[in-house]
Design a protein around this motif. Structure first.
Motif, short mmCIF file in Angstrom:
data_model
loop_
_atom_site.label_atom_id
_atom_site.label_comp_id
_atom_site.label_asym_id
_atom_site.label_seq_id
_atom_site.Cartn_x
_atom_site.Cartn_y
_atom_site.Cartn_z
N UNK A 208 0.83 -1.20 0.00
CA UNK A 208 0.00 0.00 0.00
C UNK A 208 0.87 1.25 0.00
N UNK A 209 0.25 2.38 -0.40
CA UNK A 209 0.89 3.68 -0.24
C UNK A 209 1.14 3.94 1.25
N UNK A 210 2.22 4.68 1.53
CA UNK A 210 2.60 4.92 2.92
C UNK A 210 1.48 5.55 3.74
N UNK A 211 0.74 6.50 3.15
CA UNK A 211 -0.33 7.17 3.89
C UNK A 211 -1.42 6.18 4.33
N UNK A 212 -1.72 5.22 3.48
CA UNK A 212 -2.74 4.23 3.84
C UNK A 212 -2.24 3.32 4.95
N UNK A 213 -0.96 2.95 4.88
CA UNK A 213 -0.39 2.13 5.96
C UNK A 213 -0.40 2.92 7.26
N UNK A 214 0.02 4.18 7.20
CA UNK A 214 0.01 5.03 8.39
C UNK A 214 -1.39 5.05 9.02
N UNK A 215 -2.40 5.23 8.17
CA UNK A 215 -3.78 5.34 8.67
C UNK A 215 -4.21 4.06 9.39
N UNK A 216 -3.91 2.91 8.81
CA UNK A 216 -4.32 1.64 9.43
C UNK A 216 -3.56 1.40 10.74
N UNK A 217 -2.30 1.75 10.78
CA UNK A 217 -1.53 1.54 12.01
C UNK A 217 -2.03 2.49 13.10
N UNK A 218 -2.26 3.75 12.76
CA UNK A 218 -2.76 4.71 13.74
C UNK A 218 -4.15 4.30 14.25
N UNK A 219 -4.95 3.73 13.36
CA UNK A 219 -6.33 3.41 13.70
C UNK A 219 -6.49 2.12 14.49
N UNK A 220 -5.46 1.27 14.50
CA UNK A 220 -5.62 -0.05 15.13
C UNK A 220 -4.56 -0.40 16.16
N UNK A 221 -3.66 0.52 16.47
CA UNK A 221 -2.61 0.26 17.48
C UNK A 221 -3.10 0.70 18.85
N UNK A 222 -3.91 -0.13 19.48
CA UNK A 222 -4.49 0.20 20.78
C UNK A 222 -3.80 -0.58 21.88
N UNK A 223 -3.17 0.10 22.85
CA UNK A 223 -2.51 -0.61 23.95
C UNK A 223 -3.47 -1.58 24.64
N UNK A 224 -2.96 -2.76 24.96
CA UNK A 224 -3.77 -3.78 25.61
C UNK A 224 -4.44 -4.75 24.66
N UNK A 225 -4.32 -4.49 23.35
CA UNK A 225 -4.94 -5.35 22.35
C UNK A 225 -3.91 -5.76 21.30
#
Length: 264
Positions: A208-225
């Motif tokens: 994927x384009x870097x911006x799309x990867x950034x968005x998915x990582x920011x949206x799903x990196x939740x501590x404890x999960x």
């Protein structure tokens, strides 16, 4: 009245219910809660024990209560059936930590970030048999900061939710509210997401384009999960992300700072 809830937001809201009891505005006939990974040391359970509120062990205990007029649900893990909803003679109210009807269901913080939403919020609404579908009683909305991470949005929403509950819980128990049907708000879109969608949302394709990867990582990196991941040689490789690097640098496979892959 009775209370169902878990997580930190329920603990903070329950404190306001206890304050209403101290003022003689409500009588709490029981509270039902379970432990959660995001709980802190203080919880609904510990507050019940300290304040002498009957602590319920199950929904069966709730249904066995002699009388309930108003039920508050704050992040309770189950969708109540019509029979369970019929226990409260006046009103069943849920605190849904998202704007309605835009983000019904689960993982609302992640979906809002992936959608590029500029605004988020929290809602006190009437419960019915459908998921987050009942009439809106009160709501609070706020802008989503630029480059927001899911844990940031969660924290902002918890704060707004506790404030919303504190401002309007008394009005709800005294009947001082106006009901607004979600279907009457034609200017708002509607979506419904389910708990099992999160695994696919966390799956990152390194092409994927870097911006799309950034968005998915920011949206799903939740501590404890479990963190986001990619597939390499048929195996899940977890992405352990540096927030600073993802905001200001590139996301490249095998780099030490933008992403660390732990291979689990």
């Amino acid at each position: 009245m009775a209370f169902l809830g878990r997580k930190t937001v329920a603990t903070q809201c329950f404190k306001h219910v206890l304050e209403l009891r101290r003022k003689g505005i409500v009588d709490i006939v029981g509270a039902l809660s379970t432990r959660h990974v995001l709980d802190e040391e203080e919880s609904v359970v510990s507050l019940c024990e300290r304040e002498g509120v009957p602590l319920l062990a199950s929904l069966e205990d709730y249904l066995a209560l002699p009388e309930v007029d108003v039920l508050f649900s704050v992040q309770y893990e189950r969708i109540l059936t019509s029979f369970e909803l019929s226990k409260a003679s006046e009103l069943n109210v849920n605190l849904h930590m998202a704007p309605l009807p835009e983000y019904r269901g689960c993982n609302q913080f992640s979906w809002a970030l992936l959608d590029g939403a500029e605004e988020f919020g929290t809602t006190l609404h009437v419960m019915n048999e459908r998921i987050d579908n009942g009439d809106i009683l009160f709501e609070k909305r706020f802008p989503i900061p630029a480059a927001c991470w899911v844990e940031d949005l969660y924290a902002l929403t918890v704060a707004a939710s506790v404030q919303l509950f504190a401002e309007h819980a008394e009005q709800i128990v005294t009947g001082d509210y106006t009901r607004t049907k979600q279907s009457d708000i034609s200017a708002r879109t509607s979506s419904l997401h389910f708990r099992d969608e999160i695994s696919e949302m966390k799956r990152v394709d390194l092409s994927w384009e870097a911006d799309k990867i950034h968005a998915h990582v920011r949206a799903t990196s939740m501590p404890g999960f479990p963190p986001p991941y990619y597939i390499a040689d048929g195996q899940q490789q977890h992405i352990v992300a540096s927030r600073y690097a993802l905001r200001n640098g590139r996301l490249e496979r095998g780099s030490q700072h933008p992403v660390q892959q732990d291979g689990r």
